[in-house]
Scaffold this active site. Structure first.
Site, mmCIF file in Angstrom:
data_model
loop_
_atom_site.group_PDB
_atom_site.id
_atom_site.type_symbol
_atom_site.label_atom_id
_atom_site.label_comp_id
_atom_site.label_asym_id
_atom_site.label_seq_id
_atom_site.Cartn_x
_atom_site.Cartn_y
_atom_site.Cartn_z
ATOM 1 N N ALA A 79 0.836 -1.203 0.000
ATOM 2 C CA ALA A 79 0.000 0.000 0.000
ATOM 3 C C ALA A 79 0.872 1.255 0.000
ATOM 4 O O ALA A 79 0.539 2.254 -0.643
ATOM 5 C CB ALA A 79 -0.937 -0.004 1.198
ATOM 6 N N HIS B 28 7.189 2.843 1.168
ATOM 7 C CA HIS B 28 7.711 4.146 0.730
ATOM 8 C C HIS B 28 9.202 4.013 0.443
ATOM 9 O O HIS B 28 9.698 4.487 -0.576
ATOM 10 C CB HIS B 28 7.548 5.214 1.814
ATOM 11 C CG HIS B 28 6.147 5.355 2.337
ATOM 12 N ND1 HIS B 28 5.885 5.645 3.653
ATOM 13 C CD2 HIS B 28 4.945 5.266 1.720
ATOM 14 C CE1 HIS B 28 4.575 5.725 3.824
ATOM 15 N NE2 HIS B 28 3.981 5.499 2.677
#
Ligand code: SF4
Ligand code: SF4
Lengths: 529, 454
Positions: free
Chosen positions: A54, A183
């Site tokens: 995600a 990330h």
């Protein structure tokens, strides 16, 4: 008992010990306001956190509009990330925009048993036939990592076979402890394979990158509008409404502005090391926040005309919103808020709330690290654990040809000392004593804190939004802005103030209790008179 | 809008573009929410759980509570047993559900966690339960997951004591709380005592009271699930989402099941009513006859606007089959019918409907995606598109009126409270369909043709 103790009270000793370290009663603890963050979630605790995939595909890569992104895995992961995050992207002449599409290998049982590389290759072939993309990303999901498909080899195959750019991201959901790992993985690959490849002519020495801005609700556009008005050239935005071409040129800017620190600080640092561009932590949320940020940027560029223009634009923009803000402030003054969202928003929005006379009593991050809470000065003291060691960290060297400094080493040194660049002070310095900071706030804690602190508004995500509302507390989503926005910059502040005001003053709240619940029992039926 | 979708057919064997289905666990989670005081639990990494909760919440605009085993890399290598044990302990202590319903994810399926064994090793507090179902997402779809979870509740819990409780087990299929309420209403009108499993009404459409309830009033109680074993028969509604539950109860407790289509439209609602009647032998009450007559009346009234209009329908198999039959009853042409859930039975059933109504050039596909549906539409257009939210891009790209029906609807409100099933559901669908077509007529008409009365 403090609110914090009240909340912790019901836990068994093991959970108690664990969770206590994630909570800080600011200014009122022996721990010097230290917090535990970026560590494993307790199984069964009902966390609001998501996964590495995600963070990688959903957050960082998702907004890059001209990269066709194939999710290698069973259907769900790709399906859920399809159009559900609000990064807006404009159609541009000559630049692909695949944002309306979802691509997946939709792995079936045989692919899991015998390996999915063949299907992935075939998918790439089909994607090229149908869409002719210049760039393909491959993102892997949980089962792919386990069965050992070599997506990086497939990416290299696609590059030679089709002469396109193909980048693979091993962002299986089980990596790390939250979105944060994703990330980092996305940042590494973009640094490796994208940034530095462009040679665009930069026309303006006041050139900046906007990092950690994903254009939710058009925030990036509003920010850019203000920057351009002052006279800056925005070289690239990472990654809201971005194209590969923009990202490739990021190294040419003279300053990187970092909005969401957590999701992008890796890139900010690596750009500085490799290309000499320093970074500055900025905040375009809130009127005062935006003003201060604009002044800081002007200070870095240190140009009289730019400084004058900055003040002129600030004065003009504020003039335009002054009356509206004053009105909304009169409606909201004295209210309190709790904020629990992903990364920086829990910090930034406090400034905007403050502009409106609303105080934040509790704030926390879903996937922040200690530096987002306590500031970068704690970096040397963060011990890597097994989960963070599993995420690759890459190092870069100065690029002999492309390294450039806008300011002299000496000037940079001075600005660093002033903490104007290469620094982030974290959330805690902006939260007054007696308020609470909670990491990875779970469902139980949310319910309890709301009961004890009774804020007027709870800013959250979709999963916890309706929990607050069912308890009679207005909730607005700060990941998606409840499909409103933009909230950034000066005009955004008014949008936000309007949205919160209408939420608080919505008449329906007054109907929650049926009148017969509180009315005295009908006359004449008592005593059988 | 969807500018890259090509008209020319292209045979894809690997790439899925704009899917019309999602993965099993979200269906399992939804089914589990239909059991009172049940906390669904996702066994895998926490991302799946977050995604599934997010999706259900977006569709229902109500909290979808569920926990996760929160695997990290270690659990993925060494197995998730200890994560599940810790989770169960924490869940019972902190959230105190009556029952935890565990479903697996791709991850725990791929590493091959043996849930039976792990659950056996858990110390379950007195009077509490843990059940599980296997929901590998590389098979089937969210409908399969729903159906698996229903089956697992039964196979774990239902017991036959040998003494009939005189009830009928009603398995409503993957539908909204509004539909479940409507089916219950009809069953009551037909005087059939029943237990519905699952029953998300009162859970996913719970009222605003100013107090959050982790376990709202609704849902099938565990006792009721246990007593399903003593039911006289099962009405399994929808082959894809309910037959497995019916079969399981038959196998385990000898309760015979009857498979019905989703009661959407007149014929299938009639069938539902008559199936109930054959159980209770009760007369069909006037209120139901009246509703039916109203629906027929409406269909006759609106036929000038609906007759021979071409429709494209996509979504979950049981719902899509129901919608297809209903639009046929309305005299419309279901030009394209598509589901993402695999299964040949779907195509056969829809082809049967085409045949029954003499439809020649209609197309049906199971295991399809919206890219393909869009290609079909590009080749020959339709007057109306019916399905969940994800069709909105096609509707805009091709400028087709669009009504939302099915799952998921994440860009509109109120739908989950309203039925599609029953005669009332038929009225609602008829209204949605006609209004969409008439709005379009108004929008497109020349100024001199713009009518006050239509
Ligand atoms: S990993 Fe599997 S279960 Fe999880 S979201 Fe993806 S497809 Fe669904
Ligand atoms: S945890 Fe794994 S399977 Fe689940 S959504 Fe994330 S990547 Fe997909």
């Amino acid at each position: 008992m403090s609110a914090l103790e009240k909340v912790l009270d019901q836990y068994n000793s093991r959970v108690y010990k664990n969770r206590k370290e994630h909570m800080v009663d600011i200014g009122n603890n022996e721990n010097d306001n230290q917090i535990a963050a970026n560590v494993r979630t307790i199984p069964g605790i009902i966390t609001q956190r998501g996964c590495c995939y995600a963070g990688c595909k959903g957050v960082v890569l998702g907004p890059i509009k001209d990269a066709l992104q194939i999710v290698h895995g069973p259907i769900g992961c790709s399906y859920y990330a399809w159009g559900t995050r609000r990064h807006k992207g404009k159609k541009e002449e000559g630049i692909d925009n695949f944002l309306q599409y979802s691509f997946s290998t939709d792995m079936q049982e045989p692919d899991i048993v015998f390996g999915g590389e063949k299907k992935l290759k075939q998918s790439i072939t089909e994607a090229i036939d149908l869409f002719h993309p210049s760039t393909i990303f491959i993102c892997s999901t949980c089962p792919v990592g386990l069965i050992g498909d070599d997506i990086h080899a497939v990416a290299r195959w696609a590059e030679t076979e089709y002469g396109i750019k193909c980048i693979a991201y091993s962002c299986e959901g089980y990596k790390g402890v939250s979105q944060s790992a994703g990330h980092h993985i996305a940042n590494n690959q973009i640094m490796r394979f994208v940034i530095g490849e462009g040679d665009r002519q930069i026309k303006n020495k006041f050139s900046v990158n906007l990092l950690g801005e994903y254009n939710i609700g058009g925030d990036g556009w509003e920010t850019e509008r203000i920057l351009k008005r002052i006279g800056y050239e925005v070289v690239s935005t990472f990654t809201g409404d971005s194209s590969m071409e923009d990202l490739k040129n990021a190294h040419l800017a003279n300053l990187s502005l970092v909005q969401c620190h957590r999701s992008i600080n890796y890139i900010a640092e690596m750009i500085e090391e490799k290309y000499g561009t320093p970074w500055m932590k900025v905040n375009f949320i809130g009127v005062k926040g935006t003003m201060e940020t604009l002044r800081n940027i002007a200070k870095y560029f240190n140009d009289a005309e730019l400084t004058r223009k900055t003040e002129e634009v600030i004065a003009d923009e504020i003039g335009l919103i002054h009356d509206d803000m004053a009105y909304y402030k009169s409606k909201l003054k004295g209210k309190t808020a709790a904020i629990y969202v992903g990364g920086s928003r829990s910090h930034h929005y406090q400034f905007l709330l403050h502009d409106l006379g609303v105080n934040t009593v509790l704030a926390g991050y879903e996937f922040g690290h200690r530096d987002e809470y306590e500031g970068r000065e704690v970096l040397p003291f963060i011990k890597p654990d097994a989960d963070s060691k599993n995420i690759e960290s890459i190092t870069v060297e100065p690029d002999k040809e492309k390294y450039h400094l806008y300011l002299s080493e000496e000037e940079i040194g001075k600005l660093k000392e002033e903490k104007l660049i290469d620094y982030y002070g974290g959330l805690i310095k902006d939260m007054p004593d007696g308020t609470y900071m909670v990491d990875d706030l779970n469902h139980y804690e949310t319910e309890e804190f709301l009961k004890v602190l009774k804020p007027d508004i709870f800013f959250s995500g979709i999963k916890d939004k309706f929990i607050a509302q069912k308890s009679g507390i207005l909730s607005r989503q700060l990941h998606s802005y409840d499909y409103s926005g933009p909230y950034a910059g000066f005009r955004g502040a008014v949008n936000f103030a309007r949205d919160v005001t209408m939420g608080i003053y919505t008449p329906a709240w007054s109907f929650v209790k049926a009148p017969w619940k509180t009315a005295p029992i009908l006359e004449g039926t008592l005593g059988g008179e | 809008m969807l500018d890259y979708t090509k008209k020319e057919p292209y045979e894809r064997t690997a790439l899925r573009v704009n899917p019309a289905k999602t993965c099993q666990p979200v269906g399992a989670m939804y089914a589990a929410l239909g059991v009172h005081e049940c906390l669904p639990h996702s066994h895998g990494s926490q991302g799946c759980c977050a995604f599934h909760r997010m999706f259900l919440t977006r569709h229902f605009k109500d909290p979808a509570m569920a926990a996760s085993s929160s695997f990290t890399e270690g659990a993925s290598v060494f197995g998730g047993g200890s994560n599940l044990r810790t989770a169960a302990k924490n869940i019972f202590e902190i959230y105190n559900p009556k029952i935890i319903a565990v479903h697996t994810t791709c991850l725990s399926e791929t590493i091959g966690d043996d849930l039976n064994e792990i659950i056996k090793s858990i110390d379950i507090p007195e009077g509490k339960f843990i059940v599980h179902t296997n929901t590998p997402s590389y098979k089937g779809s969210h409908i399969t997951g729903f159906s698996n979870m229903v089956g697992s509740f039964i196979s774990y819990l239902s017991v036959k004591t040998g003494k009939s409780n005189g009830k009928t087990a009603l398995i409503p299929g993957f539908v909204n709380p509004g539909d479940m309420r409507e089916m219950k209403k009809i069953a009551r009108q037909m005087k059939v005592p029943f237990t519905m499993l699952p029953d998300t009404s009162g859970v996913m459409d719970s009222p605003m009271t100013g107090k959050f309830e982790m376990y709202p009033k609704g849902g099938t109680t565990v006792e009721e699930v246990i007593e399903l074993g003593d039911c006289d028969q099962t009405l399994a509604i929808g082959k894809f989402s309910s037959e497995w539950g019916g079969q399981t109860l038959q196998k385990k407790c000898d309760v015979p099941y009857k498979l019905l289509s989703m009661p959407i439209g007149i014929t299938q609602t009639d069938n539902f009513v008559m199936a109930l009647q054959s159980i209770s032998k009760a007369e069909v009450p006037y209120e139901l006859e009246e509703e039916r007559g109203q629906l027929v009346d409406i269909l006759i009234d609106i036929h000038p606007y609906t007759y021979n209009k071409k429709v494209a329908i996509y979504g979950d198999p049981d719902t899509v089959i129901g919608l297809t039959e209903f639009v046929l009853e309305m005299g419309m042409i279901p030009k394209y019918v598509l589901t993402g859930t695999p299964g040949e039975a779907f195509e056969n059933e829809v082809k049967g409907l085409f045949e029954k109504y003499g439809m020649k050039d209609c197309q049906v596909k199971a295991y399809g995606d919206l890219y393909e549906l869009h290609q079909w539409i590009k080749n020959e257009g339709v007057d109306l598109l019916i399905g969940g939210t994800h069709g909105k891009h096609i509707a805009r790209a091709e400028d087709i009126p669009f009504i939302r029906a099915g799952f998921p609807i994440i860009d509109r409100y109120v739908h989950s409270y309203m039925p599609l099933v029953g005669y009332k559901g038929g009225m609602r669908l008829a209204e949605l369909i006609t209004n969409a077509l008439m709005d379009r007529q108004d929008r497109d008409s020349l100024e001199e043709d713009f009518e006050m009365v239509m």
